[in-house]
Every structure is written in structure tokens, then in C-alpha cells.
Design an enzyme around this catalytic site. Sequence first.
Site, PDB file in Angstrom:
ATOM      1  N   SER A 117     -23.635  49.821  29.969  1.00  0.00           N
ATOM      2  CA  SER A 117     -25.029  49.818  30.398  1.00  0.00           C
ATOM      3  C   SER A 117     -25.796  51.021  29.828  1.00  0.00           C
ATOM      4  CB  SER A 117     -25.074  49.766  31.932  1.00  0.00           C
ATOM      5  OG  SER A 117     -26.331  49.405  32.378  1.00  0.00           O
TER       6      SER A 117
ATOM      7  N   ASP B  96     -26.674  38.453  33.908  1.00  0.00           N
ATOM      8  CA  ASP B  96     -27.095  39.837  34.149  1.00  0.00           C
ATOM      9  C   ASP B  96     -28.434  39.866  34.886  1.00  0.00           C
ATOM     10  OD1 ASP B  96     -27.759  42.573  34.015  1.00  0.00           O
ATOM     11  OD2 ASP B  96     -26.751  42.807  32.087  1.00  0.00           O
TER      12      ASP B  96
ATOM     13  N   HIS C  53     -23.879  41.612  35.540  1.00  0.00           N
ATOM     14  CA  HIS C  53     -23.938  42.900  34.852  1.00  0.00           C
ATOM     15  C   HIS C  53     -22.583  43.619  34.848  1.00  0.00           C
ATOM     16  CE1 HIS C  53     -26.121  46.289  33.188  1.00  0.00           C
ATOM     17  NE2 HIS C  53     -25.613  47.108  34.097  1.00  0.00           N
TER      18      HIS C  53
END
Length: 320
Positions: free
Chosen positions: A107, A226, A286
Site C-alpha cells: 500500500s 479493494d 485491500h
Amino acid sequence: MASSKSVPKLFIFFIIIFTLTCTLTTTCSLPFVVFHGIADKCSATGVKRFTKLLTNWTGSQGYCVEIGDGVWDSWFMPLLEQTTIACEKVVKKISELSEGYNIVGLSQGNMVGRGVVEFCEGGPPVKNFISLAGPHAGIASVPFCGSGWLCILVDYLIKLAVYSTYVQKHLAPASYIKIPTDIKGYLEGCRFLPKLNNERVNHRNSTYKERFSSLQNLVLIMFEQDAVLVPKETSLFGYYPDGSWSTVLPAQEYFVQTKLYTEDWIGLKTLDEAGKVKFINVSGGHLHISPSDIEKYIVPYLLDEASIQLAKIAKPYHGE
Ligand SMILES: *[C@@H]1O[C@H](CO)[C@@H](O)[C@H](O)[C@H]1NC(C)=O
Ligand SMILES: *[C@@H]1O[C@H](CO)[C@@H](O)[C@H](O)[C@H]1NC(C)=O
Ligand SMILES: *[C@@H]1O[C@H](CO)[C@@H](O)[C@H](O)[C@H]1NC(C)=O
């Protein structure tokens, strides 16, 4: 019969030579560095387990590089500063990386990782860059974090003035928030992503492009479900078209229209045309990557040439 018996012997011979060479030179297995995401830290169970698992599966030494104190600084330290700290730590503190290393970005950690690749002066070479859910083309809203006091404060700051000097200096995600309807404000006020993506017309730096395009492989992984990155396609350099909140342009189509790709500001086109960019779309929320996807999309890039050759030799004899 005779030949099938002699091959395992040969194979064992290779393993011995390989092990000896690796032990003596320690250049066989390239180490890797994990950069964690926002609201996370190297000592957190998830990051620790992930780093260990990759080390277990690849035989390569993994390091999670912490910036500042972890969770707090991942929220409140601007990414340019985070990148500088990572660069100092990677270059000066971990001597095992001096022959080169791979990066696994989680991320927001991808912003740090890419910053290290492009900005780090005199850093060891980065070979493979594996990006999980990286906000490479920006994000259009603050990562979802719930309703705690911290999130309320953060949301308030963002709405107040994301491109103000104050917010830029005190909130990490502001370093890569790109409001599609305020591109001018973004280019002028955002201190990190326009630099990282060589977006400012008169400030493009060919050194950043040179460094980025010298990667051996760039693996971009997007998570199909996500809900943290808006839009999720940013993981593949896809984004909203400038000036509009309408449909997201998926990576390949976005390229047709974006000058970042067509004019090759950071070397993405160079890498892509050389077959070095892998655009991966996996199922999951995610960063929720499955073991089989880790095996398919991450592990091969953390093994070095020698062990890949070894795996090829070993493969035909599986199951015997
Ligand atoms: C890694 O391997 C060691 C020893 O084989 C094992 O004890 C450990 O649980 C493994 N760790 C992970 C995260 O798979
Ligand atoms: C480009 O970046 C390199 C490395 O950080 C720096 O040495 C150089 O001065 C920069 N060039 C320009 C024109 O800003
Ligand atoms: C990702 O893959 C799924 C399944 O193959 C597909 O339905 C979906 O359209 C893909 N998404 C993107 C953005 O390419």
C-alpha cells in the site's frame, strides 16, 4: 533407468555447489525489503508474518524497514521525509543490501519504495519491485480508517485544504492525494507525488526516470475488491482522467491518454515495452493476498537467477 538415476546425483551435486557458492560469496540470494502501509508497523503481527513467510518460501533474507516510530509516523510524516529516512536506513545501516536488493511494497509503502528507487543518492541497486496495492497514480480520498478521533481529525484536515503547506507537512496521505478536479492545485501544492511521477513540466528530472527504468521487473498487483484505494486501478497506474470524476481509466487505456506513459516521464513505457511490467489483478480486498497468489506473483521475483535455474533442473523429477 540409468540416466534417471544419474540425474538426481547431478542435482545433488548442483545443490552442494550452489550452497557452497552462496555461503562463500553470499551473492546468491538477493535480500528483499518490505515497506509497510499506513497505520501499520514492522512489529505488527501481519507484517512480521508476511516477511517471515516470504523468507521461508524464497530462502532470501527479508527486512522490514521501519520509518520513525511506525504507526504514528506512517500517518503524520510527509512521504518525502519518510523516503529520506528509508534511504538513509537502507544505504547506511543494512550492509547486506549493498550488492542490490528487491522491494516488496504494501500500500502506502510503495510510495516510500518508489521514492527510494528514484531519489536515493548512492543507494544500492533495486532489482525487482513488487507492488501490492500501491497508490501509484494517486488517490482521490483519504484511506478509510473508521470513526475514531484520529480519522475525524484527518478527514477535517483533508477537507480544509489538502494542498496547503500545513496539511502537506503534517499528513502522509496528502503526499499522494490527487483531486481530479483540482490538477492545478495538485501540481502546485502536492509535495511528493508530482515529483515522484515527474509530472511538473519544468521540474522533470531524467535521473528519476533513469533509476526507475533500470528495474529488472515491476510487478503491479491490484486487488479486485479493494475498498481502501480510490480508485483501486491506481495500483496499475490507472486513474480518473484529468478534470473529471467520471469513469476510471483502466491501466492500458489510461496509458493511451496519459502523458506519464506516452511521454515516458518515469520510464514506465520503457519498462513495459521491454516486457518488464506485470499488470496483475487478483481477487480479494485491500492487501488480502492468497497464498497461491503469493506463490505465483511474488515468490518468483524474490528468487535469484541461480535458484530459478535450480528449480528448473529440479522440476521434471517432482513426484518420482
Ligand atoms: C518458517 O519456517 C520455520 C521452520 O521451517 C517454521 O518454524 C515457521 O513457522 C515458518 N514460518 C512461516 C511464517 O511460515
Ligand atoms: C535531478 O536529481 C538528481 C538526483 O537527486 C540531482 O542530483 C540533480 O541535481 C537533479 N537535477 C535537476 C535538474 O534538478
Ligand atoms: C480483474 O479480473 C476479473 C476476473 O478475471 C475481471 O472480471 C475484472 O474485470 C478484472 N478487473 C480489471 C479492472 O481488469
